[in-house]
Design a protein around this motif. Structure first.
Motif, PDB file in Angstrom:
ATOM      1  N   GLY A  79       0.777  -1.225   0.000  1.00 17.99           N
ATOM      2  CA  GLY A  79       0.000   0.000   0.000  1.00 17.99           C
ATOM      3  C   GLY A  79       0.809   1.275   0.000  1.00 17.99           C
ATOM      4  N   ARG A  80       2.162   1.174   0.059  1.00 14.21           N
ATOM      5  CA  ARG A  80       2.985   2.383   0.132  1.00 14.21           C
ATOM      6  C   ARG A  80       3.944   2.467  -1.057  1.00 14.21           C
ATOM      7  NH1 ARG A  80       5.481   3.456   5.915  1.00 14.21           N
ATOM      8  NH2 ARG A  80       5.859   5.434   4.819  1.00 14.21           N
ATOM      9  N   LEU A  81       3.568   1.861  -2.147  1.00 12.12           N
ATOM     10  CA  LEU A  81       4.409   1.855  -3.339  1.00 12.12           C
ATOM     11  C   LEU A  81       4.022   3.029  -4.235  1.00 12.12           C
ATOM     12  CD1 LEU A  81       6.622  -0.047  -4.489  1.00 12.12           C
ATOM     13  CD2 LEU A  81       4.837  -1.085  -5.887  1.00 12.12           C
ATOM     14  N   ASP A  82       5.033   3.760  -4.685  1.00  9.17           N
ATOM     15  CA  ASP A  82       4.764   4.906  -5.563  1.00  9.17           C
ATOM     16  C   ASP A  82       4.614   4.495  -7.018  1.00  9.17           C
ATOM     17  OD1 ASP A  82       4.865   7.075  -3.633  1.00  9.17           O
ATOM     18  OD2 ASP A  82       7.002   6.615  -3.444  1.00  9.17           O
ATOM     19  N   ALA A  83       5.310   3.453  -7.448  1.00 10.84           N
ATOM     20  CA  ALA A  83       5.225   3.032  -8.844  1.00 10.84           C
ATOM     21  C   ALA A  83       5.438   1.539  -8.948  1.00 10.84           C
ATOM     22  CB  ALA A  83       6.240   3.772  -9.718  1.00 10.84           C
ATOM     23  N   LEU A  84       4.629   0.902  -9.786  1.00 11.33           N
ATOM     24  CA  LEU A  84       4.783  -0.505 -10.128  1.00 11.33           C
ATOM     25  C   LEU A  84       4.998  -0.572 -11.633  1.00 11.33           C
ATOM     26  CD1 LEU A  84       4.604  -3.565  -9.561  1.00 11.33           C
ATOM     27  CD2 LEU A  84       2.129  -3.372  -9.829  1.00 11.33           C
ATOM     28  N   VAL A  85       6.122  -1.128 -12.049  1.00 10.85           N
ATOM     29  CA  VAL A  85       6.499  -1.170 -13.465  1.00 10.85           C
ATOM     30  C   VAL A  85       6.660  -2.632 -13.856  1.00 10.85           C
ATOM     31  CG1 VAL A  85       8.148  -0.400 -15.203  1.00 10.85           C
ATOM     32  CG2 VAL A  85       7.690   1.030 -13.199  1.00 10.85           C
ATOM     33  N   SER A  86       5.990  -3.043 -14.920  1.00  9.61           N
ATOM     34  CA  SER A  86       6.002  -4.451 -15.310  1.00  9.61           C
ATOM     35  C   SER A  86       5.997  -4.571 -16.827  1.00  9.61           C
ATOM     36  CB  SER A  86       4.789  -5.178 -14.721  1.00  9.61           C
ATOM     37  OG  SER A  86       4.723  -6.506 -15.198  1.00  9.61           O
ATOM     38  N   SER A  87       6.633  -5.646 -17.317  1.00  5.48           N
ATOM     39  CA  SER A  87       6.757  -5.866 -18.759  1.00  5.48           C
ATOM     40  C   SER A  87       5.717  -6.830 -19.302  1.00  5.48           C
ATOM     41  CB  SER A  87       8.152  -6.429 -19.077  1.00  5.48           C
ATOM     42  OG  SER A  87       8.342  -7.679 -18.418  1.00  5.48           O
ATOM     43  N   GLU A  88       4.783  -7.315 -18.456  1.00  2.00           N
ATOM     44  CA  GLU A  88       3.789  -8.295 -18.910  1.00  2.00           C
ATOM     45  C   GLU A  88       2.493  -8.058 -18.153  1.00  2.00           C
ATOM     46  OE1 GLU A  88       1.725 -12.059 -19.733  1.00  2.00           O
ATOM     47  OE2 GLU A  88       2.160 -11.134 -17.787  1.00  2.00           O
ATOM     48  N   LEU A  89       1.368  -8.112 -18.860  1.00  2.00           N
ATOM     49  CA  LEU A  89       0.100  -7.669 -18.300  1.00  2.00           C
ATOM     50  C   LEU A  89      -0.357  -8.534 -17.137  1.00  2.00           C
ATOM     51  CD1 LEU A  89      -2.033  -5.498 -18.754  1.00  2.00           C
ATOM     52  CD2 LEU A  89      -3.261  -7.086 -20.237  1.00  2.00           C
ATOM     53  N   LEU A  90      -0.339  -9.840 -17.299  1.00  2.00           N
ATOM     54  CA  LEU A  90      -0.792 -10.712 -16.218  1.00  2.00           C
ATOM     55  C   LEU A  90       0.140 -10.643 -15.024  1.00  2.00           C
ATOM     56  CD1 LEU A  90      -2.847 -12.783 -15.250  1.00  2.00           C
ATOM     57  CD2 LEU A  90      -1.461 -14.570 -16.316  1.00  2.00           C
ATOM     58  N   GLU A  91       1.443 -10.475 -15.268  1.00  2.14           N
ATOM     59  CA  GLU A  91       2.391 -10.322 -14.176  1.00  2.14           C
ATOM     60  C   GLU A  91       2.092  -9.060 -13.380  1.00  2.14           C
ATOM     61  OE1 GLU A  91       5.439 -11.386 -11.652  1.00  2.14           O
ATOM     62  OE2 GLU A  91       4.492 -12.555 -13.250  1.00  2.14           O
ATOM     63  N   THR A  92       1.656  -8.007 -14.069  1.00  2.50           N
ATOM     64  CA  THR A  92       1.270  -6.777 -13.380  1.00  2.50           C
ATOM     65  C   THR A  92       0.111  -7.034 -12.428  1.00  2.50           C
ATOM     66  OG1 THR A  92       1.904  -5.547 -15.369  1.00  2.50           O
ATOM     67  CG2 THR A  92       0.602  -4.377 -13.724  1.00  2.50           C
ATOM     68  N   VAL A  93      -0.909  -7.738 -12.932  1.00  2.00           N
ATOM     69  CA  VAL A  93      -2.073  -8.034 -12.094  1.00  2.00           C
ATOM     70  C   VAL A  93      -1.679  -8.949 -10.934  1.00  2.00           C
ATOM     71  CG1 VAL A  93      -4.359  -9.102 -12.091  1.00  2.00           C
ATOM     72  CG2 VAL A  93      -3.650  -7.680 -14.014  1.00  2.00           C
ATOM     73  N   ARG A  94      -0.772  -9.873 -11.187  1.00  2.00           N
ATOM     74  CA  ARG A  94      -0.312 -10.759 -10.104  1.00  2.00           C
ATOM     75  C   ARG A  94       0.344  -9.956  -8.989  1.00  2.00           C
ATOM     76  NH1 ARG A  94       3.801 -14.372  -8.458  1.00  2.00           N
ATOM     77  NH2 ARG A  94       5.346 -13.309  -9.722  1.00  2.00           N
ATOM     78  N   GLN A  95       1.130  -8.976  -9.352  1.00  2.00           N
ATOM     79  CA  GLN A  95       1.764  -8.134  -8.339  1.00  2.00           C
ATOM     80  C   GLN A  95       0.721  -7.279  -7.607  1.00  2.00           C
ATOM     81  OE1 GLN A  95       4.859  -8.234  -7.342  1.00  2.00           O
ATOM     82  NE2 GLN A  95       5.545  -9.706  -8.888  1.00  2.00           N
ATOM     83  N   LEU A  96      -0.302  -6.824  -8.330  1.00  2.00           N
ATOM     84  CA  LEU A  96      -1.372  -6.072  -7.666  1.00  2.00           C
ATOM     85  C   LEU A  96      -2.092  -6.937  -6.647  1.00  2.00           C
ATOM     86  CD1 LEU A  96      -2.983  -4.150 -10.682  1.00  2.00           C
ATOM     87  CD2 LEU A  96      -1.468  -3.228  -8.942  1.00  2.00           C
ATOM     88  N   SER A  97      -2.252  -8.242  -6.971  1.00  2.00           N
ATOM     89  CA  SER A  97      -2.947  -9.134  -6.048  1.00  2.00           C
ATOM     90  C   SER A  97      -2.177  -9.334  -4.745  1.00  2.00           C
ATOM     91  CB  SER A  97      -3.186 -10.497  -6.716  1.00  2.00           C
ATOM     92  OG  SER A  97      -1.952 -11.191  -6.905  1.00  2.00           O
ATOM     93  N   LEU A  98      -0.877  -9.030  -4.746  1.00  2.00           N
ATOM     94  CA  LEU A  98      -0.068  -9.149  -3.533  1.00  2.00           C
ATOM     95  C   LEU A  98      -0.219  -7.941  -2.614  1.00  2.00           C
ATOM     96  CD1 LEU A  98       3.208 -10.629  -5.078  1.00  2.00           C
ATOM     97  CD2 LEU A  98       1.330 -11.851  -3.972  1.00  2.00           C
ATOM     98  N   GLY A  99      -0.979  -6.941  -3.062  1.00  2.00           N
ATOM     99  CA  GLY A  99      -1.261  -5.793  -2.218  1.00  2.00           C
ATOM    100  C   GLY A  99      -0.234  -4.691  -2.258  1.00  2.00           C
ATOM    101  N   HIS A 100       0.687  -4.716  -3.230  1.00  2.00           N
ATOM    102  CA  HIS A 100       1.735  -3.691  -3.264  1.00  2.00           C
ATOM    103  C   HIS A 100       1.167  -2.314  -3.619  1.00  2.00           C
ATOM    104  CE1 HIS A 100       4.871  -6.507  -2.540  1.00  2.00           C
ATOM    105  NE2 HIS A 100       4.719  -7.167  -3.679  1.00  2.00           N
ATOM    106  N   ALA A 101       0.222  -2.272  -4.572  1.00  2.00           N
ATOM    107  CA  ALA A 101      -0.264  -0.989  -5.085  1.00  2.00           C
ATOM    108  C   ALA A 101      -1.467  -0.508  -4.287  1.00  2.00           C
ATOM    109  CB  ALA A 101      -0.621  -1.120  -6.560  1.00  2.00           C
ATOM    110  N   SER A 102      -1.750   0.767  -4.394  1.00  2.00           N
ATOM    111  CA  SER A 102      -2.929   1.349  -3.755  1.00  2.00           C
ATOM    112  C   SER A 102      -3.543   2.376  -4.708  1.00  2.00           C
ATOM    113  CB  SER A 102      -2.571   2.019  -2.427  1.00  2.00           C
ATOM    114  OG  SER A 102      -1.681   3.107  -2.636  1.00  2.00           O
ATOM    115  N   ARG A 103      -4.850   2.519  -4.614  1.00  2.00           N
ATOM    116  CA  ARG A 103      -5.568   3.403  -5.530  1.00  2.00           C
ATOM    117  C   ARG A 103      -5.266   4.879  -5.283  1.00  2.00           C
ATOM    118  NH1 ARG A 103      -9.493   3.198  -9.172  1.00  2.00           N
ATOM    119  NH2 ARG A 103     -10.926   4.946  -9.360  1.00  2.00           N
TER     120      ARG A 103
END
Length: 537
Positions: A79-103
């Motif tokens: 929840g305290r990540l400023d940027a999430l950068v990913s080279s693959e779409l499903l991998e991006t969603v997988r990282q979101l499911s781990l709770g790193h990003a916040s709206r």
């Protein structure tokens, strides 16, 4: 001091240069004079393995800290990540499911490119994750986001995706470094550095364009509405469908049918495309009987437009030779191997056509004799006859051989397979039109059974057998109480056929709905001599 570090989580699949990207970012921050720290977190993902890299940059120049050293973290906090950068779409969603990003905080930069997982590839049906749904999840769990086809930009630049990712990060405005700082760290000496600079520029321009578009939309929404001539001009630029399609079909079907006509014209000729239109016209007339107002969006005709075009353009040795010898294919290979003008590139294609491939172009009588000969060989315990070929597509003789074979498309309508395929298509088409005219749902389910036809060789034959068995024993069966029960049985059989390669689920479903299981096919028994055991002393 209340200034906080800027945190980034970088996600890259194996071989995509995630480590190089991290080194570039660290080098750029140090070159510009900002404190920075990076750590790597090895991991295994659904494909070739993914490693995440965590980076923190303190947005105050080292010279202004007066000897103080900021404390930087080693691991992203949920929840305290400023940027999430990913080279693959499903991998991006997988990282979101781990709770790193916040709206309310996180910027997400992701490529729309997909590297299919093993689970997706194993499905007999379309096992791919819904790209639109993945994009919606990213939008729902990020403050802002940039989704870009980085695979295409990488191909254009002739580099790896890490360079494009670096350009996207630089253009996002998240980090305090300037564009010149990034370019200085990449360097400009050597072909690899120049390719990286091209990829960086493409990524930078792509994100910059999206940011400008967002700003423009915000300005437009805040201003009074006004007509836009650009929208009308864009609508007029859409290519018009063929005359036959425009006159005979609803406008909602024009785009799909136009693509089908183009595919079949390229595959055979315009007469074959007209046959496709005539077949769809019969489906549309049947659908108008059960749904005169088109309240269901002419869905039966739409499904038939898709699957009929694919079936009519079935793969054979003529089609394969045509695709292998196209100039676009050569250019694609050059791009994939990143060959330069001074490089020597040799391309070999391996073929192993068997009796069915040769018999496909022969008249029915000759084809049956040839197939019977090969069948007798297999019943005697021998392997099916095949002709292994290795053709150098880069040579004049190899290319001429493929082009001569591709020019045999005129022979295709006289061949046994073409005649057989058209008869099977007509049987499926008749079932669709008859059921659609009497009960729309039943016709729609039979039309969707077209997705069972896929692949080549035994996979293609198995799909056709499954479809025709459903048509003959469910679509035409008299034991159903009403059309709704028939439609439900057809839908269940289709889903069962797509879920089980061996067909056991399909056979069980057929029996549950009062239809016979598929007949067993005789398979030859081959006796193999056991190798003698070597004696050891």
């Amino acid at each position: 001091m209340t200034q906080q570090p800027i945190s980034l989580l970088l996600c890259a699949l194996g071989g995509e240069g995630g480590g190089v990207l991290t080194e570039w970012l660290v080098g750029t921050a140090r070159h510009a004079g900002y404190p920075v720290q990076a750590t790597s977190i090895p991991g295994v993902a659904q494909r070739t393995g993914a490693t995440t890299y965590y980076l923190e940059v303190f947005p105050t120049l080292q010279s202004e800290l007066k000897g103080l050293r900021p404390v930087l973290g080693l691991y992203p906090m949920p929840g305290r990540l400023d940027a999430l950068v990913s080279s693959e779409l499903l991998e991006t969603v997988r990282q979101l499911s781990l709770g790193h990003a916040s709206r309310d905080r996180t910027l997400v930069i992701s490529s729309t490119a997909r590297t299919l997982t093993t689970a997706e590839k194993m499905q007999l049906g379309d096992g791919r994750r819904d790209t639109a749904r993945l994009a919606q999840l990213i939008a729902a769990h990020s403050q802002t986001h940039h989704l870009i086809d980085m695979a295409e930009l990488t191909r254009q630049a002739g580099t790896v995706v890490s360079a494009v990712l670096l350009g996207c990060i630089a253009a996002s405005g998240l980090l305090p470094m300037k564009r010149a700082d990034y370019e200085q760290v990449i360097g400009g000496v050597g072909s690899m550095a120049l390719a990286s600079l091209r990829g960086f520029a493409l990524g930078f321009e792509a994100v910059s364009a999206q940011r400008q578009q967002v700003n423009y939309i915000s300005q437009v929404l805040s201003a009074p509405p006004a007509p836009s001539p650009d929208v009308a001009a864009a609508a007029q630029a859409v290519p018009a469908p063929p005359t036959d399609v425009a006159a005979r079909f609803p406008s909602t079907l024009h785009a799909l049918i136009t693509l089908g006509c183009a595919r079949l014209t390229e595959y055979q000729n315009t007469a074959y495309a007209r046959r496709y239109i005539d077949r769809l016209q019969a489906v549309l007339e049947a659908e108008r009987q059960s749904d005169p107002q088109g309240r269901r969006g002419w869905a039966v005709t739409r499904e038939m437009a898709r699957w009929l075009a694919l079936w009519m353009a079935f793969d054979d040795i003529v089609r394969v030779a045509d695709l292998k010898s196209r100039a676009s294919r050569w250019q694609r290979v050059i791009g994939e191997v990143k060959a330069e003008d001074e490089d020597l590139l040799k391309l070999y294609d391996h073929f192993k056509p068997g009796v069915p491939e040769f018999a496909a172009l022969l008249p029915q009588r000759l084809a049956q004799r040839l197939l019977a000969w090969d069948r007798s060989r297999m019943l005697a315990g021998k392997t099916p006859w095949a002709l292994p070929l290795k053709i150098g597509t880069h040579t004049v003789t190899g290319m001429l051989a493929l082009r001569l074979l591709a020019r045999l498309r005129w022979l295709r309508p006289h061949g046994s397979r073409f005649i057989t395929e058209q008869a099977l298509i007509d049987e499926w088409l008749t079932a669709v039109t008859q059921q659609t005219a009497h009960h729309w749902d039943s016709g729609f389910e039979i039309a969707q059974c077209g997705r069972l036809i896929k692949g080549y060789g035994s996979t293609n034959e198995r799909g056709k057998d499954n479809l025709l068995h459903v048509v003959r024993h469910l679509a035409a069966a008299p034991h159903f109480a009403d059309g709704t029960a028939r439609a439900a049985a057809i839908a269940a059989a289709r889903l069962a056929a797509l879920s089980d390669d061996a067909g056991q689920a399909l056979d069980q479903t057929l029996k549950q709905h009062g239809a016979p299981a598929r007949p067993l096919k005789a398979q030859p028994i081959r006796w193999v001599r056991k190798p003698a055991m070597k004696k050891t002393t």
